[in-house]
Design a protein around this motif. Structure first.
Motif, PDB file in Angstrom:
ATOM      1  N   ASP A  87      -6.192  -4.277  -4.134  1.00  0.00           N
ATOM      2  CA  ASP A  87      -6.160  -2.828  -4.341  1.00  0.00           C
ATOM      3  C   ASP A  87      -5.142  -2.506  -5.422  1.00  0.00           C
TER       4      ASP A  87
ATOM      5  N   ARG B 209     -13.329  -5.992  -3.693  1.00  0.00           N
ATOM      6  CA  ARG B 209     -13.596  -6.756  -2.484  1.00  0.00           C
ATOM      7  C   ARG B 209     -14.543  -7.914  -2.784  1.00  0.00           C
TER       8      ARG B 209
ATOM      9  N   THR C  33     -14.754  -0.444  -6.250  1.00  0.00           N
ATOM     10  CA  THR C  33     -14.799   0.997  -5.983  1.00  0.00           C
ATOM     11  C   THR C  33     -13.632   1.686  -6.676  1.00  0.00           C
TER      12      THR C  33
ATOM     13  N   SER D 184     -10.376  -0.421  -5.723  1.00  0.00           N
ATOM     14  CA  SER D 184     -10.481  -1.387  -4.632  1.00  0.00           C
ATOM     15  C   SER D 184     -11.503  -2.448  -5.016  1.00  0.00           C
TER      16      SER D 184
ATOM     17  N   SER E  64     -10.138 -10.222  -4.096  1.00  0.00           N
ATOM     18  CA  SER E  64      -9.952  -8.931  -3.430  1.00  0.00           C
ATOM     19  C   SER E  64      -8.537  -8.423  -3.688  1.00  0.00           C
TER      20      SER E  64
ATOM     21  N   ARG F 181     -11.601   5.387  -7.443  1.00  0.00           N
ATOM     22  CA  ARG F 181     -11.364   6.739  -6.924  1.00  0.00           C
ATOM     23  C   ARG F 181     -10.951   7.648  -8.077  1.00  0.00           C
TER      24      ARG F 181
ATOM     25  N   PRO G 140      -6.527  -7.553   1.178  1.00  0.00           N
ATOM     26  CA  PRO G 140      -5.775  -6.333   0.902  1.00  0.00           C
ATOM     27  C   PRO G 140      -5.158  -5.754   2.176  1.00  0.00           C
TER      28      PRO G 140
ATOM     29  N   GLU H 269      -4.074   6.407  -1.042  1.00  0.00           N
ATOM     30  CA  GLU H 269      -5.370   5.788  -1.278  1.00  0.00           C
ATOM     31  C   GLU H 269      -5.358   5.072  -2.634  1.00  0.00           C
ATOM     32  N   PRO H 270      -5.904   3.858  -2.711  1.00  0.00           N
ATOM     33  CA  PRO H 270      -5.922   3.128  -3.986  1.00  0.00           C
ATOM     34  C   PRO H 270      -6.840   3.784  -5.003  1.00  0.00           C
TER      35      PRO H 270
END
Length: 299
Positions: A52, A26, A92, A24, A50, A94, A9, A20-21
């Motif tokens: 975003d 990974r 993750t 995410s 991986s 957000r 990414p 900000e994504p």
């Protein structure tokens, strides 16, 4: 043989610099157990993926059947079948308030609250997604009650009517209908409407046009495009149809053997592909613009 060139990414694609994504991923690994014993080998269906996903962005996952596209989508919502495992990786999310959620660490109750209110999934094959003995209204009510008990029955009805109108359906007719009383295109529209009941920030669509005729496919693609433009949700679109991917995506990720082997802006992928497998996928699509040789007549 396709080499391993899984991209890492970056700080964000064009237009999302400094943003900000919303999601995410990974080094995500998904495996399926192939037997009943604890020591039986596992098949790796998603291999250290991986990427975003940014707010309002649309990423298309393309590739041949069995490459891991649907498994990846199911893993993001922790909807894998019992034999599916996530041995390693990070996912993750957000939230709108900026707080971060480790999706792989959520318990069952936390997952229930996350699904549909934050992220929803539209599956392929609408008829298989509905309970055939319940009316659409009952299924919409059950969906909301399962994920958000704060809404009254009256509010759920109003919201159901609102999302059905968003997908250009008549709520008075549809809510009173059983799934078999609706056409394939109407059922797919209802599925899309149900996914928006709790105003999620992210949608995952798993080949939502596959089981439809060509004219209905066109209508559903136009509908998804319109909803994405108006509601500005982030979207992951799983497809083997490159034309649909080109129309709906801002970025395209090519999957092969469980890996993302190329990812880029939709125009770069389709006009300047770098990976040999991506080139092969694009070249496999027949063109209708080139001259075709005439079939010799015998008579």
């Amino acid at each position: 043989m396709v080499e391993d060139s899984t991209p890492k990414p970056t700080t964000g694609p064009s237009g999302f610099e400094g943003v900000e994504p919303v999601l995410s991923v990974r080094d995500l690994v998904v495996e399926y157990k192939t037997g009943q014993g604890l020591n039986d080998a596992a098949h790796r269906a998603v291999n250290e993926v991986s990427f975003d996903l940014f707010p309002g962005e649309s990423i298309a996952l393309i590739g041949e059947s069995g490459c891991g596209k649907t498994t990846l989508g199911l893993a993001l919502l922790r909807l894998l079948p019992k034999l599916g495992l996530i041995p390693s990786g990070e996912v993750t999310y957000r939230k709108r308030d900026g707080s971060l959620v480790d999706l792989l660490a959520l318990d069952d109750q936390q997952l229930r609250r996350f699904r549909w209110s934050e992220c929803a999934m539209v599956f392929q094959g609408a008829m298989n997604s509905f309970n055939p003995v319940l009316k659409i209204w009952d299924q919409m009510l059950d969906t909301v009650r399962s994920h958000d008990r704060s809404m009254s029955k009256h509010d759920v009805h109003d919201r159901s009517a609102e999302v059905l109108r968003d997908v250009e359906l008549d709520p008075d007719r549809v809510l009173k209908s059983y799934p078999h009383e609706l056409s394939g295109g109407m059922r797919q529209r209802v599925l899309i409407a149900m996914s928006m009941l709790l105003r999620p920030q992210m949608l995952i669509l798993d080949e939502p046009t596959t089981a439809l005729d060509i004219l209905t496919q066109r209508a559903i693609v136009d509908l998804i495009h319109d909803l994405h433009e108006r509601l500005d949700f982030a979207m992951i679109f799983v497809s083997h149809d490159l034309a649909v991917a080109a129309e709906l995506a801002t970025r395209v990720a090519t999957m092969y053997d469980g890996k993302i082997v190329e990812m880029g802006d939709v125009r770069d992928i389709f006009y300047r592909p770098q990976h040999e497998y991506t080139k092969s996928l694009i070249n496999a699509v027949p063109t209708v613009t080139e001259e075709r040789p005439e079939v010799p007549s015998h008579g």
